[in-house]
Each structure stands twice: as structure tokens, then as C-alpha cells.
Design a protein around this motif. Structure first.
Motif, mmCIF file in Angstrom:
data_model
loop_
_atom_site.group_PDB
_atom_site.id
_atom_site.type_symbol
_atom_site.label_atom_id
_atom_site.label_comp_id
_atom_site.label_asym_id
_atom_site.label_seq_id
_atom_site.Cartn_x
_atom_site.Cartn_y
_atom_site.Cartn_z
ATOM 1 N N GLU A 78 -5.969 -22.425 66.338
ATOM 2 C CA GLU A 78 -6.054 -23.880 66.428
ATOM 3 C C GLU A 78 -4.623 -24.394 66.505
ATOM 4 O O GLU A 78 -3.736 -23.896 65.819
ATOM 5 C CB GLU A 78 -6.731 -24.432 65.170
ATOM 6 C CG GLU A 78 -6.870 -25.922 65.164
ATOM 7 C CD GLU A 78 -7.511 -26.447 63.885
ATOM 8 O OE1 GLU A 78 -7.271 -27.613 63.569
ATOM 9 O OE2 GLU A 78 -8.215 -25.688 63.212
ATOM 10 N N TRP A 79 -4.372 -25.370 67.367
ATOM 11 C CA TRP A 79 -3.031 -25.889 67.588
ATOM 12 C C TRP A 79 -2.862 -27.260 66.952
ATOM 13 O O TRP A 79 -3.784 -28.056 66.953
ATOM 14 C CB TRP A 79 -2.740 -25.984 69.086
ATOM 15 C CG TRP A 79 -2.769 -24.658 69.762
ATOM 16 C CD1 TRP A 79 -3.816 -24.126 70.442
ATOM 17 C CD2 TRP A 79 -1.740 -23.679 69.810
ATOM 18 N NE1 TRP A 79 -3.495 -22.877 70.919
ATOM 19 C CE2 TRP A 79 -2.220 -22.583 70.542
ATOM 20 C CE3 TRP A 79 -0.444 -23.622 69.299
ATOM 21 C CZ2 TRP A 79 -1.458 -21.445 70.787
ATOM 22 C CZ3 TRP A 79 0.320 -22.494 69.545
ATOM 23 C CH2 TRP A 79 -0.185 -21.417 70.280
ATOM 24 N N ARG A 80 -1.658 -27.520 66.420
ATOM 25 C CA ARG A 80 -1.320 -28.832 65.862
ATOM 26 C C ARG A 80 -0.051 -29.345 66.518
ATOM 27 O O ARG A 80 0.884 -28.580 66.762
ATOM 28 C CB ARG A 80 -1.080 -28.734 64.356
ATOM 29 C CG ARG A 80 -2.391 -28.618 63.596
ATOM 30 C CD ARG A 80 -2.239 -28.778 62.117
ATOM 31 N NE ARG A 80 -1.781 -30.114 61.731
ATOM 32 C CZ ARG A 80 -1.535 -30.438 60.468
ATOM 33 N NH1 ARG A 80 -1.693 -29.566 59.496
ATOM 34 N NH2 ARG A 80 -1.123 -31.655 60.171
ATOM 35 N N LEU A 81 -0.041 -30.646 66.783
ATOM 36 C CA LEU A 81 1.129 -31.279 67.384
ATOM 37 C C LEU A 81 2.281 -31.278 66.386
ATOM 38 O O LEU A 81 2.150 -31.785 65.273
ATOM 39 C CB LEU A 81 0.789 -32.713 67.801
ATOM 40 C CG LEU A 81 1.927 -33.521 68.410
ATOM 41 C CD1 LEU A 81 2.390 -32.908 69.720
ATOM 42 C CD2 LEU A 81 1.484 -34.961 68.615
ATOM 43 N N LEU A 82 3.397 -30.699 66.796
ATOM 44 C CA LEU A 82 4.584 -30.661 65.946
ATOM 45 C C LEU A 82 5.558 -31.776 66.317
ATOM 46 O O LEU A 82 6.097 -32.447 65.449
ATOM 47 C CB LEU A 82 5.284 -29.304 66.083
ATOM 48 C CG LEU A 82 6.567 -29.126 65.272
ATOM 49 C CD1 LEU A 82 6.258 -29.185 63.774
ATOM 50 C CD2 LEU A 82 7.254 -27.823 65.633
ATOM 51 N N ALA A 83 5.768 -31.986 67.621
ATOM 52 C CA ALA A 83 6.748 -32.980 68.053
ATOM 53 C C ALA A 83 6.480 -33.394 69.494
ATOM 54 O O ALA A 83 5.905 -32.640 70.259
ATOM 55 C CB ALA A 83 8.153 -32.410 67.952
ATOM 56 N N THR A 84 6.924 -34.599 69.820
ATOM 57 C CA THR A 84 6.934 -35.073 71.203
ATOM 58 C C THR A 84 8.391 -35.236 71.586
ATOM 59 O O THR A 84 9.154 -35.902 70.877
ATOM 60 C CB THR A 84 6.171 -36.401 71.345
ATOM 61 O OG1 THR A 84 4.820 -36.201 70.920
ATOM 62 C CG2 THR A 84 6.178 -36.878 72.784
ATOM 63 N N GLY A 136 3.106 -34.611 86.516
ATOM 64 C CA GLY A 136 2.347 -34.084 87.647
ATOM 65 C C GLY A 136 3.173 -33.241 88.591
ATOM 66 O O GLY A 136 2.654 -32.404 89.318
ATOM 67 N N VAL A 137 4.483 -33.429 88.556
ATOM 68 C CA VAL A 137 5.383 -32.738 89.465
ATOM 69 C C VAL A 137 6.520 -32.137 88.651
ATOM 70 O O VAL A 137 7.042 -32.785 87.744
ATOM 71 C CB VAL A 137 5.955 -33.725 90.516
ATOM 72 C CG1 VAL A 137 6.911 -33.028 91.459
ATOM 73 C CG2 VAL A 137 4.838 -34.411 91.275
ATOM 74 N N LEU A 138 6.911 -30.914 88.987
ATOM 75 C CA LEU A 138 8.031 -30.287 88.305
ATOM 76 C C LEU A 138 9.266 -31.180 88.441
ATOM 77 O O LEU A 138 9.590 -31.638 89.527
ATOM 78 C CB LEU A 138 8.316 -28.913 88.914
ATOM 79 C CG LEU A 138 9.395 -28.092 88.225
ATOM 80 C CD1 LEU A 138 8.979 -27.789 86.793
ATOM 81 C CD2 LEU A 138 9.630 -26.798 88.977
ATOM 82 N N GLY A 139 9.924 -31.448 87.333
ATOM 83 C CA GLY A 139 11.100 -32.301 87.355
ATOM 84 C C GLY A 139 10.803 -33.769 87.097
ATOM 85 O O GLY A 139 11.716 -34.563 86.942
ATOM 86 N N GLN A 140 9.524 -34.135 87.066
ATOM 87 C CA GLN A 140 9.153 -35.521 86.789
ATOM 88 C C GLN A 140 9.493 -35.844 85.335
ATOM 89 O O GLN A 140 9.213 -35.055 84.443
ATOM 90 C CB GLN A 140 7.664 -35.730 87.030
ATOM 91 C CG GLN A 140 7.177 -37.126 86.722
ATOM 92 C CD GLN A 140 5.673 -37.257 86.935
ATOM 93 O OE1 GLN A 140 4.995 -36.288 87.223
ATOM 94 N NE2 GLN A 140 5.175 -38.465 86.795
ATOM 95 N N ALA A 141 10.109 -36.974 85.109
ATOM 96 C CA ALA A 141 10.449 -37.386 83.752
ATOM 97 C C ALA A 141 9.187 -37.838 83.037
ATOM 98 O O ALA A 141 8.576 -38.833 83.398
ATOM 99 C CB ALA A 141 11.476 -38.510 83.781
ATOM 100 N N ALA A 142 8.769 -37.056 82.064
ATOM 101 C CA ALA A 142 7.586 -37.377 81.270
ATOM 102 C C ALA A 142 7.732 -36.691 79.920
ATOM 103 O O ALA A 142 8.261 -35.576 79.841
ATOM 104 C CB ALA A 142 6.319 -36.898 81.972
ATOM 105 N N PRO A 143 7.279 -37.335 78.856
ATOM 106 C CA PRO A 143 7.342 -36.704 77.540
ATOM 107 C C PRO A 143 6.554 -35.390 77.526
ATOM 108 O O PRO A 143 5.594 -35.211 78.264
ATOM 109 C CB PRO A 143 6.698 -37.733 76.606
ATOM 110 C CG PRO A 143 6.758 -39.023 77.352
ATOM 111 C CD PRO A 143 6.704 -38.671 78.801
ATOM 112 N N ALA A 144 7.005 -34.484 76.673
ATOM 113 C CA ALA A 144 6.323 -33.199 76.498
ATOM 114 C C ALA A 144 5.978 -33.038 75.028
ATOM 115 O O ALA A 144 6.736 -33.455 74.148
ATOM 116 C CB ALA A 144 7.218 -32.058 76.962
ATOM 117 N N ARG A 145 4.834 -32.446 74.779
ATOM 118 C CA ARG A 145 4.371 -32.234 73.404
ATOM 119 C C ARG A 145 4.530 -30.761 73.042
ATOM 120 O O ARG A 145 4.219 -29.879 73.836
ATOM 121 C CB ARG A 145 2.920 -32.671 73.269
ATOM 122 C CG ARG A 145 2.777 -34.178 73.445
ATOM 123 C CD ARG A 145 1.340 -34.632 73.583
ATOM 124 N NE ARG A 145 0.639 -34.068 74.722
ATOM 125 C CZ ARG A 145 0.768 -34.462 75.991
ATOM 126 N NH1 ARG A 145 1.593 -35.445 76.300
ATOM 127 N NH2 ARG A 145 0.082 -33.889 76.955
#
Length: 88
Positions: free
Chosen positions: A5-11, A39-48
């Protein structure tokens, strides 16, 4: 053996930063995974950054000891070494 089971550690601000931190935590023996809605490699978007639920508190302790700045995460994502802080 069942999936953990996975838990969110950080964004984090982007995928490279999250992957860099994931590599550090994985080197400590933690099970980690990175997820992003980019949606695209290199797109600026937060990662969890997720960790196995059984290792969540150990991962939080590890993060608390580090307290990386956004600049340090950027340096790590570029594959450069971060200077160790000096104790006076």
C-alpha cells in the motif's frame, strides 16, 4: 506476495526533483515511486512521491533530517553533487 500500500510522502515541483529524491530514499532501502499528471516529458507539472505505507514514518524521519531546498533538489535533478552543510 501482495503489492504494498502506498502513502503520499511529498509533492515536488517537477518529475526530475521527485526522481532525485526517490533515488536518495531508495538508496536507504525505502520503497518509493513517483507519479505525475504531466502529459508530455518535460512538461512543468508537480510530481508526487509515494512510499510503501509500512515505511512511511521512516521516510518522514529521513526527509526531516534532510530538508532539501528547491535549489538543492534542482541541483540533484541535474545530476550534480550537493555540498554538505558544515557544522560550526
Amino acid at each position: 506476495m501482495s503489492e504494498p500500500e502506498w502513502r503520499l510522502l511529498a509533492t515536488l515541483p517537477d518529475v526530475p526533483c521527485a526522481q532525485s529524491l526517490a533515488e536518495i530514499l531508495a538508496a536507504e532501502g525505502l520503497s518509493v515511486r513517483v507519479s505525475s499528471d504531466a502529459g508530455v516529458l518535460g512538461q512543468a507539472a508537480p510530481a508526487r512521491l509515494y512510499v510503501a505505507a509500512a515505511q512511511f514514518y521512516r521516510a518522514k524521519d529521513s526527509m526531516a533530517q534532510r530538508q532539501f531546498s528547491d535549489e538543492e533538489l534542482t541541483v540533484l535533478s541535474a545530476g550534480m553533487a550537493v555540498a554538505e552543510p558544515h557544522d560550526p
